[in-house]
Design an enzyme around this catalytic site. Structure first.
Site, PDB file in Angstrom:
ATOM      1  N   ARG A  18     -30.460  62.410  14.185  1.00  0.00           N
ATOM      2  CA  ARG A  18     -29.352  61.471  14.417  1.00  0.00           C
ATOM      3  C   ARG A  18     -29.763  60.203  15.175  1.00  0.00           C
ATOM      4  O   ARG A  18     -28.955  59.298  15.370  1.00  0.00           O
ATOM      5  CB  ARG A  18     -28.205  62.181  15.161  1.00  0.00           C
ATOM      6  CG  ARG A  18     -27.365  63.038  14.225  1.00  0.00           C
ATOM      7  CD  ARG A  18     -26.166  63.598  14.946  1.00  0.00           C
ATOM      8  NE  ARG A  18     -26.522  64.709  15.812  1.00  0.00           N
ATOM      9  CZ  ARG A  18     -25.837  65.047  16.903  1.00  0.00           C
ATOM     10  NH1 ARG A  18     -24.788  64.337  17.278  1.00  0.00           N
ATOM     11  NH2 ARG A  18     -26.205  66.080  17.629  1.00  0.00           N
ATOM     12  N   GLN A  76     -44.846  73.968  17.930  1.00  0.00           N
ATOM     13  CA  GLN A  76     -43.921  74.898  17.283  1.00  0.00           C
ATOM     14  C   GLN A  76     -43.676  74.410  15.862  1.00  0.00           C
ATOM     15  O   GLN A  76     -43.066  73.380  15.635  1.00  0.00           O
ATOM     16  CB  GLN A  76     -42.591  74.959  18.035  1.00  0.00           C
ATOM     17  CG  GLN A  76     -41.626  75.991  17.447  1.00  0.00           C
ATOM     18  CD  GLN A  76     -40.183  75.761  17.849  1.00  0.00           C
ATOM     19  OE1 GLN A  76     -39.812  74.663  18.268  1.00  0.00           O
ATOM     20  NE2 GLN A  76     -39.368  76.784  17.714  1.00  0.00           N
ATOM     21  N   THR A  82     -34.465  77.982  19.795  1.00  0.00           N
ATOM     22  CA  THR A  82     -34.923  77.781  21.179  1.00  0.00           C
ATOM     23  C   THR A  82     -35.713  78.986  21.708  1.00  0.00           C
ATOM     24  O   THR A  82     -36.651  78.817  22.495  1.00  0.00           O
ATOM     25  CB  THR A  82     -33.733  77.497  22.115  1.00  0.00           C
ATOM     26  OG1 THR A  82     -32.711  78.485  21.890  1.00  0.00           O
ATOM     27  CG2 THR A  82     -33.131  76.120  21.859  1.00  0.00           C
ATOM     28  N   ASN A 169     -23.239  76.539  28.454  1.00  0.00           N
ATOM     29  CA  ASN A 169     -24.667  76.609  28.751  1.00  0.00           C
ATOM     30  C   ASN A 169     -25.265  75.217  28.626  1.00  0.00           C
ATOM     31  O   ASN A 169     -25.146  74.570  27.588  1.00  0.00           O
ATOM     32  CB  ASN A 169     -25.322  77.559  27.736  1.00  0.00           C
ATOM     33  CG  ASN A 169     -26.828  77.580  27.837  1.00  0.00           C
ATOM     34  OD1 ASN A 169     -27.384  77.411  28.922  1.00  0.00           O
ATOM     35  ND2 ASN A 169     -27.492  77.797  26.712  1.00  0.00           N
ATOM     36  N   ASN A 227     -28.819  62.874  21.617  1.00  0.00           N
ATOM     37  CA  ASN A 227     -28.974  63.175  20.194  1.00  0.00           C
ATOM     38  C   ASN A 227     -28.768  61.952  19.327  1.00  0.00           C
ATOM     39  O   ASN A 227     -29.001  61.994  18.122  1.00  0.00           O
ATOM     40  CB  ASN A 227     -27.967  64.258  19.765  1.00  0.00           C
ATOM     41  CG  ASN A 227     -28.242  65.572  20.479  1.00  0.00           C
ATOM     42  OD1 ASN A 227     -29.325  66.116  20.371  1.00  0.00           O
ATOM     43  ND2 ASN A 227     -27.271  66.048  21.244  1.00  0.00           N
ATOM     44  N   ARG A 440     -55.988   5.180  32.079  1.00  0.00           N
ATOM     45  CA  ARG A 440     -55.205   4.537  31.017  1.00  0.00           C
ATOM     46  C   ARG A 440     -55.686   3.104  30.787  1.00  0.00           C
ATOM     47  O   ARG A 440     -56.240   2.452  31.665  1.00  0.00           O
ATOM     48  CB  ARG A 440     -53.730   4.567  31.345  1.00  0.00           C
ATOM     49  CG  ARG A 440     -53.373   3.907  32.647  1.00  0.00           C
ATOM     50  CD  ARG A 440     -51.862   3.921  32.866  1.00  0.00           C
ATOM     51  NE  ARG A 440     -51.540   3.236  34.096  1.00  0.00           N
ATOM     52  CZ  ARG A 440     -51.101   3.840  35.203  1.00  0.00           C
ATOM     53  NH1 ARG A 440     -50.939   5.145  35.248  1.00  0.00           N
ATOM     54  NH2 ARG A 440     -50.826   3.126  36.273  1.00  0.00           N
TER      55      ARG A 440
HETATM   56  C1  UD1 Z   1     -28.633  74.799  22.756  1.00  0.00           C
HETATM   57  C2  UD1 Z   1     -28.165  76.141  23.283  1.00  0.00           C
HETATM   58  C3  UD1 Z   1     -26.689  76.055  23.660  1.00  0.00           C
HETATM   59  C4  UD1 Z   1     -26.477  74.947  24.670  1.00  0.00           C
HETATM   60  C5  UD1 Z   1     -27.057  73.632  24.141  1.00  0.00           C
HETATM   61  C6  UD1 Z   1     -27.027  72.599  25.207  1.00  0.00           C
HETATM   62  C7  UD1 Z   1     -29.446  77.870  22.137  1.00  0.00           C
HETATM   63  C8  UD1 Z   1     -29.434  78.866  21.031  1.00  0.00           C
HETATM   64  N1  UD1 Z   1     -28.347  77.135  22.257  1.00  0.00           N
HETATM   65  O1  UD1 Z   1     -27.919  74.563  21.581  1.00  0.00           O
HETATM   66  O2  UD1 Z   1     -26.233  77.274  24.201  1.00  0.00           O
HETATM   67  O3  UD1 Z   1     -25.098  74.808  24.963  1.00  0.00           O
HETATM   68  O4  UD1 Z   1     -28.411  73.800  23.733  1.00  0.00           O
HETATM   69  O5  UD1 Z   1     -27.404  71.370  24.674  1.00  0.00           O
HETATM   70  O6  UD1 Z   1     -30.397  77.774  22.883  1.00  0.00           O
HETATM   71  N2  UD1 Z   1     -35.718  72.973  20.313  1.00  0.00           N
HETATM   72  C9  UD1 Z   1     -37.027  73.248  20.027  1.00  0.00           C
HETATM   73  N3  UD1 Z   1     -37.316  74.076  19.006  1.00  0.00           N
HETATM   74  C10 UD1 Z   1     -36.358  74.661  18.240  1.00  0.00           C
HETATM   75  C11 UD1 Z   1     -35.008  74.376  18.539  1.00  0.00           C
HETATM   76  C12 UD1 Z   1     -34.719  73.529  19.594  1.00  0.00           C
HETATM   77  O7  UD1 Z   1     -37.934  72.748  20.684  1.00  0.00           O
HETATM   78  O8  UD1 Z   1     -36.715  75.412  17.328  1.00  0.00           O
HETATM   79  C13 UD1 Z   1     -35.407  72.098  21.434  1.00  0.00           C
HETATM   80  C14 UD1 Z   1     -34.747  70.796  21.016  1.00  0.00           C
HETATM   81  O9  UD1 Z   1     -35.700  69.772  20.852  1.00  0.00           O
HETATM   82  C15 UD1 Z   1     -33.822  70.493  22.199  1.00  0.00           C
HETATM   83  C16 UD1 Z   1     -33.485  71.867  22.740  1.00  0.00           C
HETATM   84  O10 UD1 Z   1     -34.470  72.745  22.267  1.00  0.00           O
HETATM   85  O11 UD1 Z   1     -34.500  69.786  23.200  1.00  0.00           O
HETATM   86  C17 UD1 Z   1     -32.104  72.332  22.306  1.00  0.00           C
HETATM   87  O12 UD1 Z   1     -32.061  72.353  20.917  1.00  0.00           O
HETATM   88  P1  UD1 Z   1     -30.725  72.047  20.140  1.00  0.00           P
HETATM   89  O13 UD1 Z   1     -30.951  72.235  18.708  1.00  0.00           O
HETATM   90  O14 UD1 Z   1     -30.180  70.749  20.593  1.00  0.00           O
HETATM   91  O15 UD1 Z   1     -29.819  73.250  20.685  1.00  0.00           O
HETATM   92  P2  UD1 Z   1     -28.300  73.422  20.483  1.00  0.00           P
HETATM   93  O16 UD1 Z   1     -28.044  74.031  19.146  1.00  0.00           O
HETATM   94  O17 UD1 Z   1     -27.592  72.196  20.827  1.00  0.00           O
HETATM   95 CA    CA Z   2     -28.347  69.892  21.608  1.00  0.00          CA
END
Ligand code: UD1
Ligand code: CA
Length: 457
Positions: A18, A76, A82, A169, A227, A440
């Site tokens: 985004r 990763q 996460t 969270n 984001n 000059r």
């Molecule tokens: C996550 C939390 C949610 C919380 C929210 C806060 C989980 C499952 N959910 O959701 O409870 O309210 O953050 O913003 O943890 N990232 C990685 N690798 C991945 C996935 C994510 O490095 O495979 C990193 C992203 O770059 C980011 C962070 O983890 O910095 C959170 O990822 P994002 O996809 O934004 O999590 P949410 O679904 O928003």
């Molecule tokens: Ca997020």
């Protein structure tokens, strides 16, 4: 109380679609500094045993841009959530203590908040949570009747009753290192998003009877993530407001705390005044009673006490003495050193030059690669011709010289102490001390001359 050792894992593998940008999300700047650098700098202030950044697709740029000796990197690929992200850091983590999980796109969390979280997690798991008026999109903190945390449920997996919960969270957690690997190995991806959720370790901890506690930040902006460019701009303003507030508290008078941008560090003495629209970059030192007029840009500059800078000046890598009078529209380029009480006026550009006490260049001049003594007057339109197209040469102007308007000094050239150069001089040889030098042609008048007339067709 002796604190337990802390290792920090920064999650930064997300794509940031985004942002609509070729730059990885965590490299977008707040206050001129990449988001992830803010997180790293805060992490460093906790003196952790280790900092691991989990990066992903396209993240080589992140790694090469940030590249700090005390940071470990782990990739990763693919990104399966996460929980999966933290699991990638396991081989790098070593020793006991706490694992603090931070997000690379959440830049403004205060160290004091993280310390509070670590304290809450000193004998178990701790989650940083906030209550939001609109919790949409976040994982919800589910508690039992006594208020004890049971689990975190993601929005997409939540029941309608759970979606009403406003405590969310933030994603920031402190996890006991001796339980981390086991909990991560037991995560499943049987959920709405098909991901390995780090948040599922909360229910595992509860089922084991481990302590699960929460801590809260002092302000909600501490846990805001980026984001989109909209959120980036919002956090920039929050951060700038905080910096401006700190300057006001420290005694700086700001014409409008909403209209100043600091992209670095500003040190200041007493009774400093800064007008609207100024940008400070890098390391800027403002001495006592310095006044900066509106719409100035100062980057890596030191300004001596009592100096007044009028509107629309641009200074970079310059040392400015005390009681100077600069601008409006002055430009100081790298390597400029001004002594005390120097005046640099409108449309005067100075580069890699030293100008000693009480000398003045008030109008329309270029001073490059020059050594100028004390009490020199540089007339309007004076130019040091320092460049022959291939090499740069130095101009030396000794004390008490007067340089007439529209003079060119073809370097290398020296103007001796107390010399005067007549207006319009093109100086190609050294000018002797104490004498008037002119180049000059003598003025003549041709009485027989008539203006050309238009020829009739
Ligand atoms: C996550 C939390 C949610 C919380 C929210 C806060 C989980 C499952 N959910 O959701 O409870 O309210 O953050 O913003 O943890 N990232 C990685 N690798 C991945 C996935 C994510 O490095 O495979 C990193 C992203 O770059 C980011 C962070 O983890 O910095 C959170 O990822 P994002 O996809 O934004 O999590 P949410 O679904 O928003
Ligand atoms: Ca997020």
């Amino acid at each position: 109380m002796a604190e337990t050792p802390v290792q920090v894992v920064i999650l930064a593998a997300g794509q940031g679609k985004r942002m609509h940008s070729n730059l990885p999300k965590v490299l977008h700047p707040v206050a001129g500094k990449p988001l992830v650098r803010h997180v790293i700098d805060t992490a460093r202030s906790l003196a952790p045993a280790k900092i691991v950044v989990v990066y992903g697709h396209g993240g080589e740029v992140v790694r090469s841009t940030v590249d700090l000796p005390d940071i470990s990197w782990t990739r990763q690929e693919p990104q399966l959530g996460t929980g999966h992200a933290v699991a990638q850091a396991l081989p790098v983590l070593a020793g006991e203590g706490q694992i603090l999980v931070l997000y690379g796109d959440v830049p403004l969390t205060k160290a004091s908040t993280l310390k509070r979280l670590l304290h809450a997690g000193k004998d178990g798991l701790a989650i940083l949570t906030v209550e939001l008026a609109d919790p949409t999109g976040y994982g919800r903190i589910v508690r039992d009747a006594e208020g004890k945390v049971l689990c975190i449920v993601e929005e997409k997996d939540a029941t309608s009753e759970e979606r009403v919960i406003r405590e969310v969270n933030t994603g920031i957690m402190a996890i006991p290192s001796d339980r981390l690997a086991d909990w991560l190995s037991r995560l499943s991806n049987r959920n709405a998003q098909g991901e390995y959720y780090l948040t599922d370790i909360v229910a595992l901890a509860v089922s084991e009877g481990a302590s699960v506690r929460t801590a809260q930040p002092d302000a909600d902006w501490e846990v805001l993530g980026v984001n989109s460019k909209v959120q980036l701009a919002r956090l920039e303003r929050v951060h700038q407001r905080n910096l401006a507030a700190a300057m006001l508290v420290g005694g700086v008078r700001l014409a409008d705390p909403e209209r100043i941008d600091v992209r670095g560090e500003v040190n200041f003495g007493r009774d400093v005044f800064i007008d609207v629209g100024c940008v400070f970059e890098g390391q800027v030192d403002l001495g006592d009673a310095v006044e900066i007029g509106p719409y100035c840009v100062l980057k890596n500059v030191k300004v001596g006490a009592g100096t007044r800078v009028a509107a629309f000046c641009h200074f970079e890598e310059a040392l400015i003495g005390a009681d100077g009078v600069l601008g409006p529209y002055a430009r100081l380029r790298p390597g400029t050193e001004l002594g005390p009480e120097v005046h640099i006026g409108n449309f005067v550009e100075v580069k890699k030059s030293r100008i000693a006490a009480r000398s003045k260049a008030n109008h329309l001049a270029y001073i490059g690669d020059a050594e100028i003594g004390e009490r020199v007057n540089v007339g309007a339109g004076t130019i040091t011709c320092n460049y022959d197209g291939a090499n740069k040469f130095t101009t030396i102007i000794e004390d008490d010289v007067f340089i007439g308007s529209d003079t060119q000094l073809v370097a290398p050239v020296t103007v001796g102490r107390g010399a005067t150069l007549g207006a319009g001089t093109t100086l190609t040889k050294n000018a002797p001390a104490g004498a008037l030098t002119l180049s000059r042609a003598r003025q003549t008048t041709l009485t027989a001359w008539v203006r050309p007339q238009k020829v009739k067709k």
